[in-house]
Design an enzyme around this catalytic site. Structure first.
Site, PDB file in Angstrom:
ATOM      1  N   HIS A 355       1.702  34.862  -2.609  1.00 41.45           N
ATOM      2  CA  HIS A 355       1.852  33.532  -1.912  1.00 41.45           C
ATOM      3  C   HIS A 355       1.693  32.278  -2.772  1.00 41.45           C
ATOM      4  O   HIS A 355       2.212  31.212  -2.670  1.00 41.45           O
ATOM      5  CB  HIS A 355       0.741  33.533  -1.035  1.00 41.45           C
ATOM      6  CG  HIS A 355       0.601  32.377   0.123  1.00 41.45           C
ATOM      7  ND1 HIS A 355       1.719  31.403   0.162  1.00 41.45           N
ATOM      8  CD2 HIS A 355      -0.317  32.090   0.946  1.00 41.45           C
ATOM      9  CE1 HIS A 355       1.281  30.601   1.098  1.00 41.45           C
ATOM     10  NE2 HIS A 355       0.172  30.839   1.749  1.00 41.45           N
ATOM     11  N   LYS A 438       6.919  27.731  28.584  1.00 38.83           N
ATOM     12  CA  LYS A 438       7.893  26.584  28.729  1.00 38.83           C
ATOM     13  C   LYS A 438       7.898  26.036  30.115  1.00 38.83           C
ATOM     14  O   LYS A 438       8.264  24.604  30.086  1.00 38.83           O
ATOM     15  CB  LYS A 438       9.372  27.078  28.223  1.00 38.83           C
ATOM     16  CG  LYS A 438       9.447  26.966  26.766  1.00 38.83           C
ATOM     17  CD  LYS A 438       9.358  25.860  26.170  1.00 38.83           C
ATOM     18  CE  LYS A 438       9.731  25.752  24.477  1.00 38.83           C
ATOM     19  NZ  LYS A 438       9.749  24.402  23.960  1.00 38.83           N
ATOM     20  N   PHE A 440       5.398  25.724  32.003  1.00 42.50           N
ATOM     21  CA  PHE A 440       4.200  24.860  32.002  1.00 42.50           C
ATOM     22  C   PHE A 440       4.443  23.522  31.247  1.00 42.50           C
ATOM     23  O   PHE A 440       3.573  22.515  31.391  1.00 42.50           O
ATOM     24  CB  PHE A 440       3.096  25.575  31.379  1.00 42.50           C
ATOM     25  CG  PHE A 440       2.539  26.888  32.002  1.00 42.50           C
ATOM     26  CD1 PHE A 440       2.657  26.747  33.070  1.00 42.50           C
ATOM     27  CD2 PHE A 440       1.783  27.733  31.341  1.00 42.50           C
ATOM     28  CE1 PHE A 440       1.984  28.340  33.859  1.00 42.50           C
ATOM     29  CE2 PHE A 440       1.381  29.014  31.849  1.00 42.50           C
ATOM     30  CZ  PHE A 440       1.807  29.105  32.986  1.00 42.50           C
ATOM     31  N   LYS A 441       5.676  23.518  30.599  1.00 42.58           N
ATOM     32  CA  LYS A 441       5.965  22.207  29.793  1.00 42.58           C
ATOM     33  C   LYS A 441       5.010  21.853  28.936  1.00 42.58           C
ATOM     34  O   LYS A 441       4.656  20.791  28.565  1.00 42.58           O
ATOM     35  CB  LYS A 441       6.340  20.949  30.762  1.00 42.58           C
ATOM     36  CG  LYS A 441       7.452  21.381  31.975  1.00 42.58           C
ATOM     37  CD  LYS A 441       7.651  19.958  32.748  1.00 42.58           C
ATOM     38  CE  LYS A 441       8.656  20.500  34.082  1.00 42.58           C
ATOM     39  NZ  LYS A 441       9.855  20.987  33.597  1.00 42.58           N
ATOM     40  N   SER A 443       4.139  22.674  24.471  1.00 40.26           N
ATOM     41  CA  SER A 443       4.254  23.176  23.028  1.00 40.26           C
ATOM     42  C   SER A 443       3.728  24.979  22.967  1.00 40.26           C
ATOM     43  O   SER A 443       2.479  24.733  23.037  1.00 40.26           O
ATOM     44  CB  SER A 443       3.688  22.267  22.302  1.00 40.26           C
ATOM     45  OG  SER A 443       3.614  22.930  21.061  1.00 40.26           O
ATOM     46  N   TYR A 467      -8.121  25.763  10.865  1.00 43.32           N
ATOM     47  CA  TYR A 467      -6.851  25.301  10.066  1.00 43.32           C
ATOM     48  C   TYR A 467      -5.656  25.838  10.649  1.00 43.32           C
ATOM     49  O   TYR A 467      -5.610  26.888  10.986  1.00 43.32           O
ATOM     50  CB  TYR A 467      -7.020  25.819   8.540  1.00 43.32           C
ATOM     51  CG  TYR A 467      -5.876  25.654   7.675  1.00 43.32           C
ATOM     52  CD1 TYR A 467      -5.703  24.668   6.853  1.00 43.32           C
ATOM     53  CD2 TYR A 467      -4.934  26.563   7.851  1.00 43.32           C
ATOM     54  CE1 TYR A 467      -4.688  24.589   5.867  1.00 43.32           C
ATOM     55  CE2 TYR A 467      -3.723  26.820   6.764  1.00 43.32           C
ATOM     56  CZ  TYR A 467      -3.459  25.685   6.103  1.00 43.32           C
ATOM     57  OH  TYR A 467      -2.556  25.560   5.203  1.00 43.32           O
ATOM     58  N   SER A 469      -1.550  25.612   9.738  1.00 44.04           N
ATOM     59  CA  SER A 469      -0.698  25.312   8.334  1.00 44.04           C
ATOM     60  C   SER A 469       0.470  24.415   8.941  1.00 44.04           C
ATOM     61  O   SER A 469       1.181  24.850   9.989  1.00 44.04           O
ATOM     62  CB  SER A 469      -0.116  26.472   7.743  1.00 44.04           C
ATOM     63  OG  SER A 469       1.020  25.994   6.826  1.00 44.04           O
ATOM     64  N   GLN A 569       1.613  30.058  12.733  1.00 42.27           N
ATOM     65  CA  GLN A 569       2.545  30.777  13.359  1.00 42.27           C
ATOM     66  C   GLN A 569       4.095  31.018  12.560  1.00 42.27           C
ATOM     67  O   GLN A 569       4.333  30.044  11.980  1.00 42.27           O
ATOM     68  CB  GLN A 569       2.916  29.974  14.565  1.00 42.27           C
ATOM     69  CG  GLN A 569       4.291  30.595  15.422  1.00 42.27           C
ATOM     70  CD  GLN A 569       4.856  29.842  16.319  1.00 42.27           C
ATOM     71  OE1 GLN A 569       5.763  30.145  17.008  1.00 42.27           O
ATOM     72  NE2 GLN A 569       4.239  28.500  16.602  1.00 42.27           N
TER      73      GLN A 569
END
Length: 646
Positions: A355, A438, A440-441, A443, A467, A469, A569
């Site tokens: 990483h 989606k 449910f509108k 993010s 946290y 990212s 994610q």
């Protein structure tokens, strides 16, 4: 976005190291090492230049405003501190940011640094303090993995053929990078910084005390790959003697030859040495390269385009495949290489990344590109017949003294002990995915973040620092900023969700506020207007011997970045899993994928943290959320429907 929060390193006392290595100093050390070992220089683009010509338009990383950041910081403390603790922290913050105070002085120093930096004000510090100076083993603590979906094409399910196909795909991606033909990644209409791709191919982390370096070799001159089988290292050139790239059929022939040469008996593992504490590995490597033969073999490994690990295990379940990609048995790896493709005996495959110089988005882009291209037959495999004029793969020889054999045994024991203390569970949730979220509108990312918050609250009855990212690659040489997932709104919501007296509609209302608060913080974070990077920059702007302000000594300063939950994610329809380890002993590493019709969450932790229970609560949280937001939709539909006539 990726990946892990390097809080173990950032939480230590930064002022204990007064030497702040600049990136140019790191490169000088790397080049000096290169010269000493008769290696190739850095990539033609160089570490301080954008990889693609069109990158000149990417703006420089800004310094977040002091007063605005302080306000955001205090708001992030409110839901995780007691009233008395918050009152103390508020007083300390106000003193720090007062006009003419120490905060303003440090902020001015940081702005001056930003104005004169050839990369970004954070770049040098981040690479060194967050990764190269980190001394615990990279495996578990730094490395991350992807598990590829099982190959659907029947002819590529055998390990030999799958390995060959992956190599061809990786070589084509390498060509796009080296020739600067790779289409720049975009975000909301703007190009993202592509500088991290310089560290992708022909790179290797080199152990040194007190801080490691990265070696990058000329990708045009170094066209070989390294393959590990039964702990033995082999190499072959991916270029035919006539200059063309080997076809997939020819690569398959080379892979088969490696299987044949390796036989059935495992050799002493050189690779396991890279799983050690970085100081131990540094000293071992110094001993190892005293032999010219060992030095030459390491040189070939470090210069290789990438590594392919041909494992003799056959993982079946998602949990098994994830653990096999995450760490395997530790022997059939070289953990310092940023790119390791893993192919198992049963044809399953995956990827392991180091990483330090790259976040997960570039390597995920590469892996998704390869998997997509292979599945859709968009990659040129060359002639289906293999020429007979290929030199056989070369086995890399190592000379082991009794001392080195003892170090290998010790490394194996350390590795086995480390792995035995860890648990990993994959929550493959097929009830719904992005399609329903989606509707449910909301993010999808923020929705899953709230599911993680609810699951943790179900398990522990409290919300703790989390946290996520947030990539800052819309700026030149950008890496990540922290999105602090716990908010006043999220705490109100998780408490309501566990309160049977609160109506579903009220729970939905509070849930939308929690999701909205998270989206707002994430939007700020990708603009580099979070909290954590500015505070790090201000702390590192202190001069050696300069008194440390009370702000940095406040217990809340450390507690608020003790990441009980380290999350991120990355999503691909071609992945069956991905993840990394926890970043604090009493925490979880939760990587997740939001797919069209499913959600996948990887839970990693020490055994005593009970990843199995977090795995359970995540599914329960997702089902509870569905019930609440579907009830909201039903209520909206009912309210808008024509009333029945009596």
């Amino acid at each position: 976005m990726l990946f892990r929060a390097p809080s173990q390193l950032l939480s230590r006392t930064l002022q204990t190291r007064t030497t702040q290595h600049s990136f140019s100093a790191l490169c000088t050390r790397s080049i000096a090492t290169t010269t000493a070992l008769n290696m190739h220089p850095l990539t033609p683009s160089g570490p301080n230049k954008p990889l693609f010509a069109q990158q000149h338009a990417v703006p420089k990383l800004p310094v977040a405003p002091l007063q605005e950041t302080a306000t955001k910081y205090l708001r992030s403390l409110k839901p995780i501190l007691s009233d008395a603790e918050y009152a103390h922290s508020e007083k300390v913050v106000r003193e720090f940011i007062a006009p003419g105070g120490k905060g303003e002085e440090l902020h001015k120093r940081l702005q001056e640094r930003a104005a004169t930096s050839s990369t970004s004000w954070l770049y040098d510090w981040w690479n060194d303090w967050s990764y190269m100076g980190y001394r615990d083993p990279v495996v578990i603590n730094v490395s991350y993995f992807f598990v590829f979906k099982d190959e659907l094409r029947k002819e590529w399910k055998a390990p030999v053929t799958r390995a060959a196909a992956l190599i061809t795909g990786a070589l084509e991606f390498k060509r796009l990078v080296v020739e600067e033909e790779l289409k720049p990644e975009m975000f909301k209409g703007g190009a993202l910084s592509m500088d991290q791709y310089q560290w992708m191919f022909n790179a290797c982390r080199i152990p040194q005390i007190p801080s490691d370096t990265t070696r990058v070799s000329d990708p045009r001159q170094n066209t070989h790959v390294v393959v590990i089988r039964k702990n033995q290292f082999f190499t072959f050139d991916t270029r035919h003697p006539d200059g063309r790239q080997l076809s997939t059929a020819e690569i398959e022939r080379q892979i088969q030859a490696i299987y044949d040469q390796a036989g059935d008996k495992a050799a002493p593992s050189i690779g396991v040495l890279t799983s050690e504490h970085r100081d131990i590995w540094t000293k071992t490597r110094e001993e190892l390269v005293q032999s010219p033969k060992n030095r030459a073999s390491l040189d070939i490994i470090e210069r290789a385009a990438f590594v392919v690990c041909l494992d003799d295990s056959s993982p079946v379940t998602r949990d098994e495949a994830s653990r096999a990609c995450w760490h395997g048995d530790g022997r059939n790896r070289f953990f310092d290489k940023p790119l390791q493709f893993i192919v198992f005996e049963n044809g399953k495959a995956g990827f392991l990344g180091e990483h330090s110089m790259m976040d997960g988005t570039p390597t995920s882009n590469m892996c998704d590109w390869i998997c997509t291209g292979l599945d859709r037959n968009k990659i040129n495999h060359g002639s289906p017949s293999a020429t007979s004029k290929l030199p056989n793969p070369q086995q890399l020889a190592f000379e082991l003294t009794p001392s080195l054999s003892s170090r290998i045994e010790s490394a194996e024991n350390h590795f086995d002990s480390l792995i035995a203390r860890h648990d990993l569970r994959v929550q493959a949730f097929f009830d719904y995915g992005k399609d329903l979220i989606k509707k449910f509108k909301m993010s999808p990312d923020a929705y899953v973040q709230m599911a993680i918050q609810l699951a943790y609250y179900k398990m522990h009855g409290v919300s703790r620092p989390t946290y996520e990212s947030a990539q800052t690659r819309k700026f030149a040489f950008g890496r990540t900023e922290t999105c602090r997932s716990v908010s006043i709104e999220s705490v109100d919501w998780v408490k309501a969700m566990e309160d049977p007296t609160v109506s579903p509609l009220k729970k939905a209302e509070l849930g939308r506020k929690a999701v909205g608060s998270h989206v707002k913080y994430m939007n700020d974070a990708v603009e580099n207007k979070g909290v954590d990077r500015l505070w790090l920059g201000l702390k590192l702007s202190l001069k050696p011997g300069e008194p440390v302000p009370a702000f940095f000594k406040d217990p809340a300063f450390e507690y608020s970045k003790h990441w009980f939950l380290s999350t991120s994610q990355i999503s691909s329809e071609y992945y069956d899993g991905y993840g990394w380890g926890e970043v604090v002993p009493d925490g979880f590493g939760i990587a997740y994928m939001v797919k069209e019709r499913s959600l996948h969450l990887n839970v990693a932790s020490l055994n005593e943290m009970r990843a199995d229970r977090m795995h359970f609560y995540l599914a329960e949280a997702l089902r509870d959320m569905r019930a609440v937001f579907e009830a909201e939709l039903a209520g909206q539909a009912s309210a808008g429907a024509p009333k029945a006539k009596l």
